[in-house]
Design an enzyme around this catalytic site. Structure first.
Site, PDB file in Angstrom:
ATOM      1  N   GLU A   1       8.527  -5.855  -5.470  1.00 26.59           N
ATOM      2  CA  GLU A   1       8.511  -5.054  -3.870  1.00 26.59           C
ATOM      3  C   GLU A   1       8.867  -6.330  -2.886  1.00 26.59           C
ATOM      4  O   GLU A   1       7.684  -6.769  -2.899  1.00 26.59           O
ATOM      5  CB  GLU A   1       7.695  -4.201  -3.763  1.00 26.59           C
TER       6      GLU A   1
ATOM      7  N   ASN B   1      11.867  -2.106   1.536  1.00 22.99           N
ATOM      8  CA  ASN B   1      10.874  -0.732   2.737  1.00 22.99           C
ATOM      9  C   ASN B   1      11.585  -0.507   3.824  1.00 22.99           C
ATOM     10  O   ASN B   1      12.748  -0.964   4.318  1.00 22.99           O
ATOM     11  CB  ASN B   1      10.205  -1.016   2.865  1.00 22.99           C
TER      12      ASN B   1
ATOM     13  N   GLU C   1      12.632   1.928  -1.256  1.00 19.99           N
ATOM     14  CA  GLU C   1      11.317   2.854  -1.061  1.00 19.99           C
ATOM     15  C   GLU C   1      11.255   3.272   0.362  1.00 19.99           C
ATOM     16  O   GLU C   1      11.292   2.659   1.416  1.00 19.99           O
ATOM     17  CB  GLU C   1      10.623   1.980  -1.521  1.00 19.99           C
TER      18      GLU C   1
ATOM     19  N   ASP D   1       8.158   6.308  -1.760  1.00 26.57           N
ATOM     20  CA  ASP D   1       7.231   5.606  -1.919  1.00 26.57           C
ATOM     21  C   ASP D   1       5.274   6.781  -1.409  1.00 26.57           C
ATOM     22  O   ASP D   1       6.132   7.869  -0.645  1.00 26.57           O
ATOM     23  CB  ASP D   1       6.879   4.952  -0.521  1.00 26.57           C
TER      24      ASP D   1
ATOM     25  N   GLU E   1       0.612   2.281  -8.088  1.00 20.28           N
ATOM     26  CA  GLU E   1       0.455   1.938  -7.212  1.00 20.28           C
ATOM     27  C   GLU E   1      -1.160   1.750  -6.881  1.00 20.28           C
ATOM     28  O   GLU E   1      -1.879   2.217  -7.265  1.00 20.28           O
ATOM     29  CB  GLU E   1       0.565   2.335  -5.150  1.00 20.28           C
TER      30      GLU E   1
HETATM   31  O1    G Z   1       2.724   2.264   1.139  1.00 21.25           O
HETATM   32  P1    G Z   1       3.975   0.712   0.454  1.00 21.25           P
HETATM   33  O2    G Z   1       3.504   1.073  -1.521  1.00 21.25           O
HETATM   34  O3    G Z   1       4.757   0.412   0.495  1.00 21.25           O
HETATM   35  O4    G Z   1       2.783  -0.874   0.838  1.00 21.25           O
HETATM   36  C1    G Z   1       2.711  -1.363  -0.833  1.00 21.25           C
HETATM   37  C2    G Z   1      -0.031  -1.679   0.203  1.00 21.25           C
HETATM   38  O5    G Z   1      -0.505  -1.611  -1.228  1.00 21.25           O
HETATM   39  C3    G Z   1       0.753  -3.350   0.621  1.00 21.25           C
HETATM   40  O6    G Z   1       0.281  -3.363   2.173  1.00 21.25           O
HETATM   41  C4    G Z   1       0.178  -3.700   0.449  1.00 21.25           C
HETATM   42  O7    G Z   1      -0.322  -4.761   0.123  1.00 21.25           O
HETATM   43  C5    G Z   1      -0.865  -3.061  -0.350  1.00 21.25           C
HETATM   44  N1    G Z   1      -1.524  -2.982  -1.308  1.00 21.25           N
HETATM   45  C6    G Z   1      -0.457  -3.320  -3.421  1.00 21.25           C
HETATM   46  N2    G Z   1      -1.252  -3.516  -4.183  1.00 21.25           N
HETATM   47  C7    G Z   1      -2.408  -2.917  -4.101  1.00 21.25           C
HETATM   48  C8    G Z   1      -3.935  -2.745  -4.959  1.00 21.25           C
HETATM   49  O8    G Z   1      -3.721  -2.812  -6.239  1.00 21.25           O
HETATM   50  N3    G Z   1      -5.051  -1.928  -3.736  1.00 21.25           N
HETATM   51  C9    G Z   1      -4.612  -1.898  -2.365  1.00 21.25           C
HETATM   52  N4    G Z   1      -5.989  -2.312  -1.572  1.00 21.25           N
HETATM   53  N5    G Z   1      -3.540  -2.036  -2.050  1.00 21.25           N
HETATM   54  C10   G Z   1      -2.902  -3.018  -2.423  1.00 21.25           C
HETATM   55  O1    G Z   2       0.986  -5.205   2.718  1.00 16.72           O
HETATM   56  P1    G Z   2       0.875  -4.125   3.237  1.00 16.72           P
HETATM   57  O2    G Z   2       0.245  -3.960   4.708  1.00 16.72           O
HETATM   58  O3    G Z   2       2.377  -5.073   3.228  1.00 16.72           O
HETATM   59  O4    G Z   2       2.404  -3.365   3.801  1.00 16.72           O
HETATM   60  C1    G Z   2       2.135  -2.238   4.399  1.00 16.72           C
HETATM   61  C2    G Z   2       2.614  -0.583   4.507  1.00 16.72           C
HETATM   62  O5    G Z   2       3.797  -1.702   5.385  1.00 16.72           O
HETATM   63  C3    G Z   2       3.587  -0.290   3.371  1.00 16.72           C
HETATM   64  O6    G Z   2       3.119   0.913   3.691  1.00 16.72           O
HETATM   65  C4    G Z   2       4.612  -0.796   3.734  1.00 16.72           C
HETATM   66  O7    G Z   2       5.109   0.205   3.020  1.00 16.72           O
HETATM   67  C5    G Z   2       5.053  -1.247   5.205  1.00 16.72           C
HETATM   68  N1    G Z   2       5.964  -2.075   4.754  1.00 16.72           N
HETATM   69  C6    G Z   2       5.927  -3.543   4.541  1.00 16.72           C
HETATM   70  N2    G Z   2       7.217  -4.049   4.840  1.00 16.72           N
HETATM   71  C7    G Z   2       8.222  -3.640   5.448  1.00 16.72           C
HETATM   72  C8    G Z   2       9.434  -3.469   5.344  1.00 16.72           C
HETATM   73  O8    G Z   2      10.308  -4.328   5.597  1.00 16.72           O
HETATM   74  N3    G Z   2       9.695  -2.315   6.300  1.00 16.72           N
HETATM   75  C9    G Z   2       9.455  -0.971   6.803  1.00 16.72           C
HETATM   76  N4    G Z   2      10.041  -0.258   6.586  1.00 16.72           N
HETATM   77  N5    G Z   2       8.068  -1.409   5.721  1.00 16.72           N
HETATM   78  C10   G Z   2       7.358  -1.765   5.627  1.00 16.72           C
HETATM   79 MN    MN Z   3       6.426   0.898  -0.797  1.00 16.67          MN
END
Ligand code: G
Ligand code: G
Ligand code: MN
Length: 430
Positions: free
Chosen positions: A181, A239, A271, A301, A358
């Site tokens: 991702e 995303n 996503e 997502d 996740e």
């Molecule tokens: O909302 P989305 O699923 O796109 O975002 C993934 C978010 O979850 C990112 O901020 C990523 O760094 C964080 N993340 C990924 N793996 C884990 C995990 O195992 N635990 C927690 N707390 N956050 C995670």
């Molecule tokens: O690791 P983490 O802090 O990366 O991500 C936090 C949130 O930000 C997650 O819910 C993830 O879906 C969102 N995010 C990360 N990268 C992108 C991106 O490129 N575009 C959008 N729209 N959301 C993002």
């Molecule tokens: Mn995501």
């Protein structure tokens, strides 16, 4: 960092309970645990006076939930108004669900909750919570979350300050690395690494999200091309914000960029999170359906959180469902989480969607997924998001972990898990 006896001595604790007996009992327990500076109050009003007084101002409050006049929940709200900066332990005879919910509520007020204590209070459990407190470093300055201005975000996009990190998605049964991702970060010239929650919302509100997604997509597809050329078959997830789904040319844009990079749509997952309510759903629906017709994968997502819900499943042709991390981590031990996790997994299966869990944070979570038959897993236990350059090295480590820690399910040959060999590594590192 553990506190010495001396430091315990300086920690000021306030105990709030309407029963004089509880006040005596808790004071006694605290003293025996080595915390002599205890003040007691039998009402919320008195406790707030103490919070405001420079002499009394507590570092930690033990608070009863059920009290006449001001109950514990109202007291916590008042604590916020009184700018209380210390920590809290909730004490109550209520059942576990009520205590857990209250804990979440207090955390939402940005007050540190060390945990809760059921009545009758066990000295061992109180000791454990206080241990947690003394291991935290209360002097540590709180990192303030800055939200950036639209101009700053615009400049960041234009100056190429956004960088992609990639977090692996692995098959639960075999440990095979199926995809990654893409998670954007902002390499800020002054503030260092800035996370998306500090700028995605700004981009969405100020019409910058199309430019942002475009930048992220181009870089991610270029990276996917490099991986493909090195023989690494990885599905690339990106995303996409609901706000990207307002312009009807989005599907052609994405298809064009993928074609330019030579990445087939079957290897791209979009996503989608609905972070705020959308008005007219016809345009996003048309866009998502056209993307699906072009053979891109669509993933819902953070399923179960916010607006990512059953109505979306009904209306949009998703083929992947990501169970939000708040229902995955610790689901093995928490009946409520387990029920929501099971229901989500079952929904995915019945609708013919691939399920991704996740937030897999530890071995217990991982073993739980293996028992319950979720297809893909993602989380810190497997890997944190990382720069593309770190991926080959991580894959090698993962291959070793799978073997040494026996992470792949029974009968699986974890040797195939990494799907990466020395030739590939060589190509990527050169
Ligand atoms: O909302 P989305 O699923 O796109 O975002 C993934 C978010 O979850 C990112 O901020 C990523 O760094 C964080 N993340 C990924 N793996 C884990 C995990 O195992 N635990 C927690 N707390 N956050 C995670
Ligand atoms: O690791 P983490 O802090 O990366 O991500 C936090 C949130 O930000 C997650 O819910 C993830 O879906 C969102 N995010 C990360 N990268 C992108 C991106 O490129 N575009 C959008 N729209 N959301 C993002
Ligand atoms: Mn995501």
């Amino acid at each position: 960092m553990k506190k010495t006896m001396n430091e315990k001595y300086t920690i000021k604790i306030l105990v709030l309970d309407d029963e004089p007996f509880m006040l005596k009992l808790l004071t006694h327990m605290l003293t025996k645990l080595g915390f002599p500076q205890v003040t007691t109050c039998d009402s919320g009003r008195a406790a707030l006076e103490c919070v405001d007084s420079p002499h009394c101002a507590p570092d930690l409050i033990l608070c009863d939930l059920n009290m006449p006049e001001m109950d514990g929940i109202e007291f916590v709200r008042k604590l916020v108004e009184h700018q209380y900066a210390g920590s809290l332990i909730l004490v109550s005879g209520e059942d576990e669900r009520v205590l857990q919910t209250t804990e979440k509520l207090v955390q939402a007020h940005q007050i540190t909750v060390l945990g809760h204590l059921n009545k009758p209070v066990s000295p061992a459990r109180l000791g454990a919570l206080l241990e947690k407190y003394t291991c935290l470093s209360p002097q540590k300055p709180k990192v303030k979350k800055v939200v950036y201005s639209a101009d700053e975000v615009r400049t960041a996009i234009a100056n190429g300050e956004l960088v992609n990190h990639y977090q692996p998605k692995v098959a639960v049964a075999s440990g095979r690395v199926v995809g990654v991702e893409t998670l954007v970060r902002w390499n800020h010239p002054l503030d260092g690494m800035v996370f998306p929650d500090q700028f995605i919302g700004v981009a969405e509100e100020h019409g910058l999200i199309d430019a942002l997604t475009h930048t992220v997509l181009i870089a991610a597809l270029a990276q996917a091309k490099i991986w493909r050329q090195a023989g690494l078959a990885l599905r690339l997830a990106v995303n996409v914000s609901m706000d990207n789904l307002k312009s009807l040319d989005f599907p052609d844009l994405v298809a064009g960029l993928a074609a330019e990079a030579g990445v087939p749509p079957q290897d791209v997952v979009l996503e989608v999170t609905e972070s705020r309510l959308m008005g007219d759903l016809r345009v996003p629906l048309e866009i998502l359906t056209r993307l699906r017709l072009k053979r891109f994968h669509l993933s819902i997502d953070d399923f179960g959180i916010g607006h990512s819900s059953l109505a979306q499943l009904r209306d949009i042709p998703f083929d992947e469902l990501k169970i939000d991390r708040s229902f995955v981590h610790r689901a093995w031990t928490d009946d409520t989480l387990r029920a929501i996790y099971d229901a989500s997994l079952s929904l995915a299966k019945q609708l013919g969607m691939e399920a991704v869990a996740e937030g897999v944070e530890d071995r217990d979570d991982w073993d739980f997924l293996q028992r319950t038959g979720c297809y893909l897993a993602q989380g810190y236990f497997i890997a944190k998001p990382m720069p593309a350059a770190d991926l080959p090295g991580w894959m090698e480590d993962w291959r070793i972990r799978l073997q040494e820690q026996g992470l792949a399910g029974a009968g699986q040959h974890s040797l195939s898990a990494g799907l990466i060999n020395r030739t590939v590594m060589g190509k990527l590192e050169s």
